[in-house]
Design a protein around this motif. Sequence first.
Motif, mmCIF file in Angstrom:
data_model
loop_
_atom_site.group_PDB
_atom_site.id
_atom_site.type_symbol
_atom_site.label_atom_id
_atom_site.label_comp_id
_atom_site.label_asym_id
_atom_site.label_seq_id
_atom_site.Cartn_x
_atom_site.Cartn_y
_atom_site.Cartn_z
ATOM 1 N N GLN A 18 60.869 8.085 33.893
ATOM 2 C CA GLN A 18 59.959 8.264 35.018
ATOM 3 C C GLN A 18 59.616 6.918 35.659
ATOM 4 O O GLN A 18 59.581 6.792 36.887
ATOM 5 C CB GLN A 18 58.678 8.967 34.576
ATOM 6 C CG GLN A 18 58.862 10.426 34.236
ATOM 7 C CD GLN A 18 57.610 11.046 33.618
ATOM 8 O OE1 GLN A 18 56.667 10.360 33.247
ATOM 9 N NE2 GLN A 18 57.615 12.372 33.505
ATOM 10 N N ALA A 19 59.365 5.913 34.834
ATOM 11 C CA ALA A 19 59.021 4.591 35.360
ATOM 12 C C ALA A 19 60.194 3.986 36.130
ATOM 13 O O ALA A 19 60.013 3.401 37.207
ATOM 14 C CB ALA A 19 58.598 3.667 34.220
ATOM 15 N N ALA A 21 62.632 5.650 37.608
ATOM 16 C CA ALA A 21 62.818 6.428 38.829
ATOM 17 C C ALA A 21 61.800 6.009 39.890
ATOM 18 O O ALA A 21 62.137 5.877 41.072
ATOM 19 C CB ALA A 21 62.707 7.918 38.533
ATOM 20 N N ALA A 22 60.554 5.787 39.483
ATOM 21 C CA ALA A 22 59.523 5.363 40.423
ATOM 22 C C ALA A 22 59.831 3.971 40.966
ATOM 23 O O ALA A 22 59.651 3.703 42.162
ATOM 24 C CB ALA A 22 58.151 5.376 39.738
ATOM 25 N N ARG A 23 60.330 3.091 40.119
ATOM 26 C CA ARG A 23 60.679 1.734 40.556
ATOM 27 C C ARG A 23 61.843 1.758 41.536
ATOM 28 O O ARG A 23 61.831 1.062 42.548
ATOM 29 C CB ARG A 23 61.019 0.869 39.349
ATOM 30 C CG ARG A 23 61.210 -0.585 39.690
ATOM 31 C CD ARG A 23 61.410 -1.390 38.445
ATOM 32 N NE ARG A 23 62.750 -1.953 38.540
ATOM 33 C CZ ARG A 23 63.425 -2.456 37.539
ATOM 34 N NH1 ARG A 23 62.920 -2.426 36.337
ATOM 35 N NH2 ARG A 23 64.601 -2.982 37.720
ATOM 36 N N ALA A 25 62.694 4.186 43.455
ATOM 37 C CA ALA A 25 62.304 4.863 44.688
ATOM 38 C C ALA A 25 61.612 3.906 45.657
ATOM 39 O O ALA A 25 61.661 4.109 46.872
ATOM 40 C CB ALA A 25 61.394 6.041 44.376
ATOM 41 N N THR A 26 60.985 2.867 45.140
ATOM 42 C CA THR A 26 60.269 1.923 46.003
ATOM 43 C C THR A 26 61.158 0.787 46.495
ATOM 44 O O THR A 26 60.754 0.052 47.387
ATOM 45 C CB THR A 26 59.061 1.306 45.264
ATOM 46 O OG1 THR A 26 59.521 0.603 44.108
ATOM 47 C CG2 THR A 26 58.074 2.384 44.867
#
Length: 74
Positions: A18-19, A21-23, A25-26
Amino acid sequence: MADIADFANDLVQERIDQALAARNATKPALVAHSFLFCETCDDPIPEARRLAQPGCTQCVGCLSLAELKGARHA
């Protein structure tokens, strides 16, 4: 049979995924820049081609010749 350590490892892996994927995405997407002139014949590459095929380095004629030569030698 799964034990508590397996569940803990699964939870940690899920959080890591999750971390990441979030990184990702930004992050801004890298834009490929096309050459203004063909790297083979030095003729200008038309703007329409540069817009249609970002990152192109050859004009259509030189690319076609290179693909034909590559097909013959494959």
